[in-house]
Motif scaffolding. Structure first.
Motif, PDB file in Angstrom:
ATOM      1  N   TYR A   1       0.863  -1.186   0.000  1.00  0.00           N
ATOM      2  CA  TYR A   1       0.000   0.000   0.000  1.00  0.00           C
ATOM      3  C   TYR A   1       0.892   1.226   0.000  1.00  0.00           C
ATOM      4  N   PRO A   2       0.437   2.331  -0.613  1.00  0.00           N
ATOM      5  CA  PRO A   2       1.199   3.570  -0.494  1.00  0.00           C
ATOM      6  C   PRO A   2       0.950   4.216   0.873  1.00  0.00           C
ATOM      7  N   LEU A   3       2.006   4.336   1.660  1.00  0.00           N
ATOM      8  CA  LEU A   3       1.971   5.073   2.923  1.00  0.00           C
ATOM      9  C   LEU A   3       2.712   6.377   2.645  1.00  0.00           C
ATOM     10  N   VAL A   4       1.962   7.481   2.656  1.00  0.00           N
ATOM     11  CA  VAL A   4       2.528   8.779   2.301  1.00  0.00           C
ATOM     12  C   VAL A   4       2.382   9.746   3.466  1.00  0.00           C
ATOM     13  N   ILE A   5       3.181  10.796   3.431  1.00  0.00           N
ATOM     14  CA  ILE A   5       3.073  11.882   4.405  1.00  0.00           C
ATOM     15  C   ILE A   5       2.562  13.074   3.618  1.00  0.00           C
ATOM     16  N   ALA A   6       1.377  13.575   4.000  1.00  0.00           N
ATOM     17  CA  ALA A   6       0.722  14.572   3.147  1.00  0.00           C
ATOM     18  C   ALA A   6      -0.033  15.616   3.953  1.00  0.00           C
ATOM     19  N   GLY A   7      -0.438  16.666   3.235  1.00  0.00           N
ATOM     20  CA  GLY A   7      -1.218  17.744   3.823  1.00  0.00           C
ATOM     21  C   GLY A   7      -0.339  18.729   4.566  1.00  0.00           C
ATOM     22  N   LYS A   8      -0.932  19.843   4.945  1.00  0.00           N
ATOM     23  CA  LYS A   8      -0.147  20.897   5.603  1.00  0.00           C
ATOM     24  C   LYS A   8       0.357  20.487   6.983  1.00  0.00           C
ATOM     25  N   ASN A   9      -0.252  19.416   7.578  1.00  0.00           N
ATOM     26  CA  ASN A   9       0.171  18.952   8.901  1.00  0.00           C
ATOM     27  C   ASN A   9       1.080  17.726   8.842  1.00  0.00           C
TER      28      ASN A   9
ATOM     29  N   ILE B   1       0.624  14.577   7.854  1.00  0.00           N
ATOM     30  CA  ILE B   1      -0.037  13.421   8.447  1.00  0.00           C
ATOM     31  C   ILE B   1       0.286  12.174   7.622  1.00  0.00           C
ATOM     32  N   PRO B   2       0.578  11.042   8.285  1.00  0.00           N
ATOM     33  CA  PRO B   2       0.762   9.799   7.532  1.00  0.00           C
ATOM     34  C   PRO B   2      -0.599   9.254   7.079  1.00  0.00           C
ATOM     35  N   PHE B   3      -0.709   8.956   5.805  1.00  0.00           N
ATOM     36  CA  PHE B   3      -1.929   8.388   5.234  1.00  0.00           C
ATOM     37  C   PHE B   3      -1.591   7.087   4.538  1.00  0.00           C
ATOM     38  N   LEU B   4      -2.343   6.044   4.822  1.00  0.00           N
ATOM     39  CA  LEU B   4      -2.241   4.824   4.051  1.00  0.00           C
ATOM     40  C   LEU B   4      -3.359   4.891   3.018  1.00  0.00           C
ATOM     41  N   LEU B   5      -2.970   5.021   1.754  1.00  0.00           N
ATOM     42  CA  LEU B   5      -3.948   5.128   0.680  1.00  0.00           C
ATOM     43  C   LEU B   5      -4.464   3.731   0.346  1.00  0.00           C
ATOM     44  N   ASN B   6      -5.762   3.603   0.249  1.00  0.00           N
ATOM     45  CA  ASN B   6      -6.353   2.302  -0.013  1.00  0.00           C
ATOM     46  C   ASN B   6      -6.219   1.962  -1.499  1.00  0.00           C
ATOM     47  N   ILE B   7      -4.972   1.741  -1.905  1.00  0.00           N
ATOM     48  CA  ILE B   7      -4.646   1.354  -3.278  1.00  0.00           C
ATOM     49  C   ILE B   7      -3.773   0.095  -3.186  1.00  0.00           C
ATOM     50  N   PRO B   8      -4.391  -1.083  -2.982  1.00  0.00           N
ATOM     51  CA  PRO B   8      -3.607  -2.306  -2.841  1.00  0.00           C
ATOM     52  C   PRO B   8      -2.726  -2.556  -4.060  1.00  0.00           C
ATOM     53  N   GLY B   9      -1.517  -3.064  -3.803  1.00  0.00           N
ATOM     54  CA  GLY B   9      -0.602  -3.411  -4.884  1.00  0.00           C
ATOM     55  C   GLY B   9       0.420  -2.337  -5.204  1.00  0.00           C
ATOM     56  N   GLN B  10       0.229  -1.122  -4.683  1.00  0.00           N
ATOM     57  CA  GLN B  10       1.204  -0.048  -4.893  1.00  0.00           C
ATOM     58  C   GLN B  10       1.954   0.210  -3.589  1.00  0.00           C
ATOM     59  N   GLY B  11       3.134   0.817  -3.693  1.00  0.00           N
ATOM     60  CA  GLY B  11       3.885   1.194  -2.490  1.00  0.00           C
ATOM     61  C   GLY B  11       4.673   0.050  -1.893  1.00  0.00           C
ATOM     62  N   HIS B  12       4.554  -0.123  -0.568  1.00  0.00           N
ATOM     63  CA  HIS B  12       5.322  -1.118   0.189  1.00  0.00           C
ATOM     64  C   HIS B  12       4.396  -1.889   1.108  1.00  0.00           C
ATOM     65  N   ARG B  13       4.895  -3.014   1.619  1.00  0.00           N
ATOM     66  CA  ARG B  13       4.220  -3.667   2.735  1.00  0.00           C
ATOM     67  C   ARG B  13       4.475  -2.772   3.947  1.00  0.00           C
ATOM     68  N   VAL B  14       3.435  -2.335   4.603  1.00  0.00           N
ATOM     69  CA  VAL B  14       3.533  -1.332   5.660  1.00  0.00           C
ATOM     70  C   VAL B  14       3.679  -1.992   7.026  1.00  0.00           C
ATOM     71  N   HIS B  15       4.670  -1.536   7.792  1.00  0.00           N
ATOM     72  CA  HIS B  15       4.944  -2.059   9.127  1.00  0.00           C
ATOM     73  C   HIS B  15       4.187  -1.261  10.182  1.00  0.00           C
ATOM     74  N   GLY B  16       3.728  -1.964  11.206  1.00  0.00           N
ATOM     75  CA  GLY B  16       3.012  -1.300  12.285  1.00  0.00           C
ATOM     76  C   GLY B  16       2.799  -2.240  13.456  1.00  0.00           C
ATOM     77  N   GLU B  17       1.783  -1.931  14.248  1.00  0.00           N
ATOM     78  CA  GLU B  17       1.519  -2.653  15.495  1.00  0.00           C
ATOM     79  C   GLU B  17       0.038  -3.004  15.594  1.00  0.00           C
ATOM     80  N   ILE B  18      -0.231  -4.190  16.123  1.00  0.00           N
ATOM     81  CA  ILE B  18      -1.608  -4.625  16.352  1.00  0.00           C
ATOM     82  C   ILE B  18      -1.929  -4.430  17.831  1.00  0.00           C
ATOM     83  N   TYR B  19      -3.072  -3.805  18.089  1.00  0.00           N
ATOM     84  CA  TYR B  19      -3.574  -3.614  19.451  1.00  0.00           C
ATOM     85  C   TYR B  19      -4.951  -4.239  19.561  1.00  0.00           C
ATOM     86  N   LYS B  20      -5.258  -4.700  20.757  1.00  0.00           N
ATOM     87  CA  LYS B  20      -6.605  -5.143  21.087  1.00  0.00           C
ATOM     88  C   LYS B  20      -7.223  -3.991  21.872  1.00  0.00           C
TER      89      LYS B  20
END
Length: 163
Positions: free
Chosen positions: A47-55, A57-76
């Protein structure tokens, strides 16, 4: 006397809510609800994980197949925290909460009545992604692991600092 049934939902965070990032503390403010760290993981699809806007902000764009496999954390999280996160992420205006398949990197959380997922196994969680974005966002640099303090030079503007 029976205790009330508390629904817990798995949420995958990849931006400012991760450990060491500017909004991480919000995951553990009791007024927001309960959250428990379960695992580090990455998306099974790119997915494309981009940093955008005047602030910045990190956005994960819902465009499967583009960008990278995005790393993060799972919470309950409990329903109260899920409601807080939906408000914090401005659902449905800015982000949408969508189910996603994730590859477990390291599972540290407790599992009640189920087997502990092994590294490399696939699990599911909800993710905050966006389908509403500026036309140039898909062409912005993509990241696989967001860090507000990274060498990209795009300083995240916290809500307290925004006009």
């Amino acid at each position: 006397m029976s205790s009330p049934c508390i629904t817990m939902t798995r949420v995958f965070v990849y931006g400012t809510l991760k450990k060491g990032q500017p909004n991480y503390y919000r995951m553990f403010e009791s007024a927001n609800g309960k959250a428990e760290f379960l695992a580090s993981a990455c998306t099974t699809q790119k997915y494309p994980l981009v940093i955008a806007g005047k602030n910045n902000i990190p956005f994960l764009l819902n465009i499967p197949g583009q960008g990278h496999r995005v790393h993060g954390e799972i919470y309950k999280v409990d329903d109260k925290m899920l409601g807080f996160l939906d408000d914090f992420e401005d659902v449905p205006t800015l982000y949408q909460r969508t189910p996603i398949k994730l590859e477990v990197k390291e599972w540290v959380g407790k599992t009640e009545g189920e087997e502990r997922p092994a590294a490399g196994s696939i699990t599911e969680a909800f993710l905050y992604s966006t389908t509403t974005y500026q036309p140039d966002w898909p062409s912005l640099p993509c990241y696989e692991n967001y860090d507000a303090y990274g060498d990209h030079g795009l300083q995240y503007v916290t809500r307290d600092e925004r006009d």
